[in-house]
Design a protein around this motif. Structure first.
Motif, PDB file in Angstrom:
ATOM      1  N   LEU A   6       8.171   4.356   4.990  1.00  0.00           N
ATOM      2  CA  LEU A   6       7.938   2.913   4.924  1.00  0.00           C
ATOM      3  C   LEU A   6       8.857   2.267   3.890  1.00  0.00           C
ATOM      4  CD1 LEU A   6       6.486   0.299   5.589  1.00  0.00           C
ATOM      5  CD2 LEU A   6       4.631   1.015   4.061  1.00  0.00           C
ATOM      6  N   ILE A   7       8.936   2.863   2.725  1.00  0.00           N
ATOM      7  CA  ILE A   7       9.792   2.309   1.663  1.00  0.00           C
ATOM      8  C   ILE A   7      11.252   2.304   2.120  1.00  0.00           C
ATOM      9  CG2 ILE A   7      10.667   2.722  -0.675  1.00  0.00           C
ATOM     10  CD1 ILE A   7       7.732   3.734  -1.309  1.00  0.00           C
ATOM     11  N   GLU A  18      10.525  -1.220  -8.459  1.00  0.00           N
ATOM     12  CA  GLU A  18       9.516  -0.199  -8.779  1.00  0.00           C
ATOM     13  C   GLU A  18       8.107  -0.760  -8.630  1.00  0.00           C
ATOM     14  OE1 GLU A  18       9.990   2.207 -12.311  1.00  0.00           O
ATOM     15  OE2 GLU A  18      12.183   2.153 -12.091  1.00  0.00           O
ATOM     16  N   THR A  19       7.906  -2.008  -9.042  1.00  0.00           N
ATOM     17  CA  THR A  19       6.591  -2.640  -8.912  1.00  0.00           C
ATOM     18  C   THR A  19       6.217  -2.798  -7.448  1.00  0.00           C
ATOM     19  OG1 THR A  19       6.907  -3.839 -10.984  1.00  0.00           O
ATOM     20  CG2 THR A  19       5.229  -4.704  -9.471  1.00  0.00           C
ATOM     21  N   GLN A  22       5.293   0.529  -6.073  1.00  0.00           N
ATOM     22  CA  GLN A  22       3.940   0.892  -6.524  1.00  0.00           C
ATOM     23  C   GLN A  22       2.877   0.150  -5.705  1.00  0.00           C
ATOM     24  OE1 GLN A  22       3.339   3.320  -8.918  1.00  0.00           O
ATOM     25  NE2 GLN A  22       1.293   3.137  -8.060  1.00  0.00           N
ATOM     26  N   ASN A  23       3.131  -1.122  -5.417  1.00  0.00           N
ATOM     27  CA  ASN A  23       2.190  -1.886  -4.587  1.00  0.00           C
ATOM     28  C   ASN A  23       2.093  -1.305  -3.177  1.00  0.00           C
ATOM     29  OD1 ASN A  23       1.407  -3.701  -6.553  1.00  0.00           O
ATOM     30  ND2 ASN A  23       2.949  -5.221  -6.007  1.00  0.00           N
ATOM     31  N   ILE A  24       3.219  -0.886  -2.612  1.00  0.00           N
ATOM     32  CA  ILE A  24       3.211  -0.252  -1.293  1.00  0.00           C
ATOM     33  C   ILE A  24       2.324   0.985  -1.333  1.00  0.00           C
ATOM     34  CG2 ILE A  24       4.630   1.031   0.362  1.00  0.00           C
ATOM     35  CD1 ILE A  24       6.932  -0.982  -0.432  1.00  0.00           C
ATOM     36  N   GLU A  25       2.518   1.802  -2.356  1.00  0.00           N
ATOM     37  CA  GLU A  25       1.740   3.038  -2.491  1.00  0.00           C
ATOM     38  C   GLU A  25       0.259   2.761  -2.728  1.00  0.00           C
ATOM     39  OE1 GLU A  25       3.852   5.271  -5.474  1.00  0.00           O
ATOM     40  OE2 GLU A  25       5.598   5.534  -4.167  1.00  0.00           O
ATOM     41  N   ASN A  26      -0.043   1.670  -3.388  1.00  0.00           N
ATOM     42  CA  ASN A  26      -1.448   1.328  -3.660  1.00  0.00           C
ATOM     43  C   ASN A  26      -2.145   0.707  -2.455  1.00  0.00           C
ATOM     44  OD1 ASN A  26      -1.322   2.243  -6.302  1.00  0.00           O
ATOM     45  ND2 ASN A  26      -0.809   0.225  -7.128  1.00  0.00           N
ATOM     46  N   MET A 116       1.479  -9.592   0.173  1.00  0.00           N
ATOM     47  CA  MET A 116       2.428 -10.667   0.481  1.00  0.00           C
ATOM     48  C   MET A 116       2.580 -11.626  -0.694  1.00  0.00           C
ATOM     49  SD  MET A 116       3.888 -10.364   3.432  1.00  0.00           S
ATOM     50  CE  MET A 116       3.927  -8.599   3.156  1.00  0.00           C
ATOM     51  N   LYS A 117       1.488 -11.895  -1.401  1.00  0.00           N
ATOM     52  CA  LYS A 117       1.535 -12.827  -2.540  1.00  0.00           C
ATOM     53  C   LYS A 117       2.133 -12.190  -3.784  1.00  0.00           C
ATOM     54  CE  LYS A 117      -2.277 -15.626  -0.912  1.00  0.00           C
ATOM     55  NZ  LYS A 117      -3.692 -15.992  -1.063  1.00  0.00           N
ATOM     56  N   SER A 118       2.289 -10.865  -3.775  1.00  0.00           N
ATOM     57  CA  SER A 118       2.776 -10.167  -4.967  1.00  0.00           C
ATOM     58  C   SER A 118       4.278 -10.332  -5.179  1.00  0.00           C
ATOM     59  CB  SER A 118       2.436  -8.670  -4.882  1.00  0.00           C
ATOM     60  OG  SER A 118       3.246  -8.015  -3.899  1.00  0.00           O
ATOM     61  N   SER A 119       5.017 -10.735  -4.133  1.00  0.00           N
ATOM     62  CA  SER A 119       6.475 -10.772  -4.256  1.00  0.00           C
ATOM     63  C   SER A 119       7.096 -11.630  -3.155  1.00  0.00           C
ATOM     64  CB  SER A 119       7.003  -9.338  -4.160  1.00  0.00           C
ATOM     65  OG  SER A 119       8.367  -9.300  -3.856  1.00  0.00           O
ATOM     66  N   LEU A 120       7.960 -12.558  -3.558  1.00  0.00           N
ATOM     67  CA  LEU A 120       8.702 -13.354  -2.580  1.00  0.00           C
ATOM     68  C   LEU A 120       9.667 -12.460  -1.793  1.00  0.00           C
ATOM     69  CD1 LEU A 120       9.518 -16.630  -4.547  1.00  0.00           C
ATOM     70  CD2 LEU A 120       7.932 -16.345  -2.638  1.00  0.00           C
TER      71      LEU A 120
END
Length: 192
Positions: A6-7, A18-19, A22-26, A116-120
């Motif tokens: 996925l990444i 990296e953040t 990490q969000n993908i993994e979480n 989606m809200k975590s990153s533009l």
């Protein structure tokens, strides 16, 4: 690592920090599913988006004549959901099931919104992916509704070659919107 495919796919559309990784993994939960296992039931909200690491999923419905119609298959490196139901958590007429034992990642609707809200950047990548899938669905719609049988089989051969060896005649016919008998009688055209 369950999230590597996925990444790597998302990195084709832009840099992943990296953040964000990490969000993908979480947010994306790894799950093993077995053949014939139902992931989303007909007439219930489609509250998950699936990414396929390995295996094969399909979304299908039963039409007014009682015939099974496969809307889409998803295999390694692809996503599957009922986007209309997923977006507003409405009921849907589709069932999403595993066709071939699979290793998948899933994200529920609430976590998807947070993601989606975590990153533009992630939202931009998502928009690019939506465009890609919209093009695929438009092409499939055209093939199903305007192509003759020979062109439908060519569409299958060119755009979905991996399905030909992985699926039985019933599923391939359902995907092409034709009867199994009609498909079986003309299957030789795939090898022209």
């Amino acid at each position: 690592m369950n999230h590597e495919k996925l990444i790597n796919l998302l990195k084709q559309y832009g840099t992943i920090s990296e953040t964000e990784q990490q969000n993908i993994e979480n947010y994306f939960i790894p799950t093993q599913v077995k053949r014939k296992q139902v992931l989303i039931e007909k007439n219930s909200p489609c509250n998950k988006l699936f990414f396929i690491n390995s295996g094969l999923l399909r979304a299908y419905y039963i039409n007014e004549k009682g015939k099974e119609v496969t809307r889409m298959f998803a295999w390694e490196g692809r996503f599957l959901t009922n986007i209309g139901s997923f977006k507003i958590l409405s009921e849907n007429n589709e069932t999403i099931e595993c066709v071939k034992d699979a290793n998948i990642l899933s994200i529920n609707r609430d976590d998807f919104e947070r993601f989606m809200k975590s990153s533009l950047n992630i939202k931009s990548i998502y928009a690019d992916l939506l465009e890609k899938y919209n093009i695929l669905h438009i092409k499939r719609f055209e093939a199903l509704h305007t192509f003759d049988l020979e062109k439908k089989l060519l569409h299958l051969k060119l755009d979905f070659p991996n399905l030909i060896n992985d699926l039985n005649d019933n599923l391939l016919a359902s995907f092409l919107g034709i009867s199994r008998i009609h498909f079986a009688n003309n299957k030789h055209l795939l090898h022209k």
